[in-house]
Design a protein around this motif. Structure first.
Motif, PDB file in Angstrom:
ATOM      1  N   SER A 355       2.939  -2.627   9.805  1.00 40.36           N
ATOM      2  CA  SER A 355       1.697  -2.062   9.270  1.00 40.36           C
ATOM      3  C   SER A 355       1.299  -2.770   7.988  1.00 40.36           C
ATOM      4  O   SER A 355       0.130  -3.132   7.790  1.00 40.36           O
ATOM      5  N   LEU A 359      -2.153  -4.904   7.277  1.00 37.34           N
ATOM      6  CA  LEU A 359      -3.103  -4.496   6.241  1.00 37.34           C
ATOM      7  C   LEU A 359      -3.282  -5.555   5.156  1.00 37.34           C
ATOM      8  O   LEU A 359      -4.406  -5.826   4.712  1.00 37.34           O
ATOM      9  N   HIS A 373       6.532  -1.294  -1.165  1.00 37.47           N
ATOM     10  CA  HIS A 373       5.997  -0.222  -0.336  1.00 37.47           C
ATOM     11  C   HIS A 373       6.970   0.136   0.788  1.00 37.47           C
ATOM     12  O   HIS A 373       7.151   1.315   1.099  1.00 37.47           O
ATOM     13  N   TRP A 390       0.186   6.877   8.720  1.00 40.14           N
ATOM     14  CA  TRP A 390      -1.145   6.864   8.115  1.00 40.14           C
ATOM     15  C   TRP A 390      -1.067   7.035   6.609  1.00 40.14           C
ATOM     16  O   TRP A 390      -1.837   6.454   5.845  1.00 40.14           O
ATOM     17  N   GLN A 391      -0.079   7.873   6.195  1.00 38.16           N
ATOM     18  CA  GLN A 391       0.071   8.083   4.758  1.00 38.16           C
ATOM     19  C   GLN A 391       0.605   6.808   4.090  1.00 38.16           C
ATOM     20  O   GLN A 391       0.180   6.452   2.990  1.00 38.16           O
ATOM     21  N   GLU A 393       0.014   3.823   5.118  1.00 37.73           N
ATOM     22  CA  GLU A 393      -1.092   2.871   5.068  1.00 37.73           C
ATOM     23  C   GLU A 393      -2.040   3.179   3.912  1.00 37.73           C
ATOM     24  O   GLU A 393      -2.615   2.271   3.293  1.00 37.73           O
ATOM     25  N   ASN A 394      -2.224   4.458   3.601  1.00 38.70           N
ATOM     26  CA  ASN A 394      -3.055   4.811   2.450  1.00 38.70           C
ATOM     27  C   ASN A 394      -2.450   4.285   1.146  1.00 38.70           C
ATOM     28  O   ASN A 394      -3.166   3.842   0.246  1.00 38.70           O
ATOM     29  N   TYR A 395      -1.128   4.370   1.038  1.00 36.75           N
ATOM     30  CA  TYR A 395      -0.458   3.835  -0.146  1.00 36.75           C
ATOM     31  C   TYR A 395      -0.683   2.334  -0.242  1.00 36.75           C
ATOM     32  O   TYR A 395      -0.950   1.798  -1.317  1.00 36.75           O
ATOM     33  N   ARG A 397      -3.155   0.639   0.941  1.00 34.24           N
ATOM     34  CA  ARG A 397      -4.557   0.326   0.602  1.00 34.24           C
ATOM     35  C   ARG A 397      -4.852   0.490  -0.888  1.00 34.24           C
ATOM     36  O   ARG A 397      -5.863  -0.014  -1.392  1.00 34.24           O
ATOM     37  N   ASN A 398      -3.981   1.158  -1.586  1.00 33.18           N
ATOM     38  CA  ASN A 398      -4.135   1.268  -3.043  1.00 33.18           C
ATOM     39  C   ASN A 398      -3.582   0.052  -3.774  1.00 33.18           C
ATOM     40  O   ASN A 398      -3.714  -0.046  -4.997  1.00 33.18           O
ATOM     41  N   TRP A 402      -4.731  -5.509  -1.342  1.00 32.54           N
ATOM     42  CA  TRP A 402      -5.500  -5.103  -0.151  1.00 32.54           C
ATOM     43  C   TRP A 402      -6.981  -5.390  -0.317  1.00 32.54           C
ATOM     44  O   TRP A 402      -7.668  -5.774   0.614  1.00 32.54           O
ATOM     45  N   SER A 411     -13.791  -3.118   5.980  1.00 28.45           N
ATOM     46  CA  SER A 411     -13.766  -1.670   5.825  1.00 28.45           C
ATOM     47  C   SER A 411     -14.866  -1.204   4.882  1.00 28.45           C
ATOM     48  O   SER A 411     -15.561  -0.219   5.142  1.00 28.45           O
TER      49      SER A 411
END
Length: 427
Positions: A355, A359, A373, A390-391, A393-395, A397-398, A402, A411
């Motif tokens: 993942s 990303l 990560h 999903w959680q 991936e949110n980390y 994206r911060n 990214w 996006s």
């Protein structure tokens, strides 16, 4: 009337050689008799060593009247005391004490009767007679005594204590037994192992055999050196490195087993430009791989120490792997059971690695357990076998990285179009 030993000896002398110290008998079955008493050549060495104090060859014996007298008084005198005159005559002639045997040419009984008949006419004095005397004492030279003691000048001169002891033995004409007893009480003997004494003795007394033993040990020890990762220690000229020379000495002089030599060599294996060789090198590579796949880092010294332990037989790759897995299981607690059962933490982290690679648009091969990560997903506050992807991936994206990716731009464009559409600004 009993026959005295002197009468018996005089008669036997007349029978055998007529009193001639230089008499030599005919060849019979590959051997012949020598001297005044006609001693068979096969007996000369052992009998002169015992009764004369020096081992002679038949030719040396033939030219040495004192040795001949010493031998006959020692051997024949013993027969006379044990079997009497007749039995002694039979033993001397046939090797058995029965004077009535009928075999031989002439038969044993005729030889014995001839000796006994002549002995009755002995009157002492001339005609080859003998007078009772003490056993012959021969003063041996230092080289003769050294041979008698089983020593060489090189061995004697290798130790000041041995030299002093040997000088006393020469001055006192010690027997081999007395010298050996004194030698065993010396500091030289008591402070050295039997293996070391044999090593020193062989080196001094039999250089050819010593050199062959050294070459054999050199080959074997060099093979062990290669196994533990020292590489070949033999030079192109056939010489040995200091490490190999010491190992050969430990093997030959101290009696070390191959396992102990291998252990000693293994402790001297080194890291060369980040690698090790031989069995140590194989262990080095394997331990690095296991540690990496389970998110563990160790110092170069740790890898060297454990690789050497494996190569020298003190440990196995499996035991060190268990140690690594135990530490990894403690670090990644929620995956402890899987790691201890043989699964690698890297495999367990595969969904997070894939993942993150997608990303952040970086190759999966560049992502591992040391990426922050992935590490947090496996071992941080949010770690857990059910930590939602999903959680995670949110980390990711911060992460500032990214925002620089095509994924981020697409996006954001998608979001912008959706906002514009919602406000009726785009179709």
């Amino acid at each position: 009337m009993a026959i005295t030993f002197e009468a018996f000896l005089w008669s036997l002398t007349q029978q055998e050689s007529g009193g001639n110290y230089h008499a030599v008998g005919p060849w019979v079955n590959g051997d012949r008799a020598y001297g005044r008493y006609q001693v068979m050549g096969a007996n000369v060495g052992a009998w002169t060593a015992r009764y004369y104090g020096r081992r002679l060859t038949p030719q040396q014996y033939l030219t040495n009247p004192a040795a001949q007298d010493a031998v006959v008084r020692g051997v024949l005198g013993g027969y006379y005391k044990k079997y009497g005159a007749k039995g002694a005559a039979a033993m001397w002639y046939s090797g058995q004490p029965n004077p009535n045997k009928t075999y031989g040419n002439p038969p044993v009984y005729r030889y014995v009767n001839s000796i006994m008949s002549r002995a009755t006419g002995y009157r002492g004095g001339g005609g080859g007679g003998y007078t009772p005397s003490a056993p012959v004492t021969v003063k041996l030279s230092s080289s003769e005594l050294a041979e008698r003691y089983g020593l060489s000048s090189r061995l004697i001169n290798s130790s000041s204590e041995l030299k002093r002891l040997f000088s006393q033995a020469v001055a006192g004409q010690w027997s081999a037994g007395r010298f050996q007893a004194s030698l065993k009480n010396s500091k030289w003997w008591r402070t050295q192992s039997s293996t070391l004494r044999k090593y020193i003795t062989l080196r001094a007394t039999d250089p050819a055999t010593f050199q062959q033993n050294w070459k054999n040990a050199q080959y074997k020890v060099n093979q062990l050196a290669v196994q533990v990762g020292l590489g070949s220690q033999i030079s192109k000229k056939g010489g040995s490195s200091a490490i190999l020379t010491q190992a050969i000495y430990n093997s030959l002089a101290l009696g070390w087993s191959d396992a102990r030599v291998k252990d000693w060599l293994g402790s001297r294996a080194k890291v060369h430009d980040g690698i090790m060789w031989g069995e140590a090198g194989e262990a080095w590579d394997k331990l690095h791989e296991i540690a990496y796949l389970n998110g563990m880092k160790y110092s170069t010294d740790w890898y060297k120490r454990n690789a050497v332990a494996v190569a020298s037989g003190k440990a196995t790759v499996e035991t060190v792997e268990d140690h690594i897995r135990s530490q990894a299981a403690a670090r990644f607690k929620n995956f402890s059971a899987q790691i201890k059962s043989g699964q690698n933490a890297m495999d367990l982290a595969a969904p997070y690695i894939k993942s993150l690679s997608t990303l952040l648009e970086i190759p999966e091969t560049d992502v591992d357990l040391f990426e922050k990560h992935v590490y947090n997903a496996m071992a941080g506050d949010h770690a857990g076998q059910n930590f939602p992807l999903w959680q995670f991936e949110n980390y990711v994206r911060n992460d500032p990285r990214w925002k620089k990716t095509n994924n981020a731009r697409e996006s954001m464009m998608t979001v912008a179009r959706q906002v514009a559409k919602d406000f009726g600004m785009a179709y």
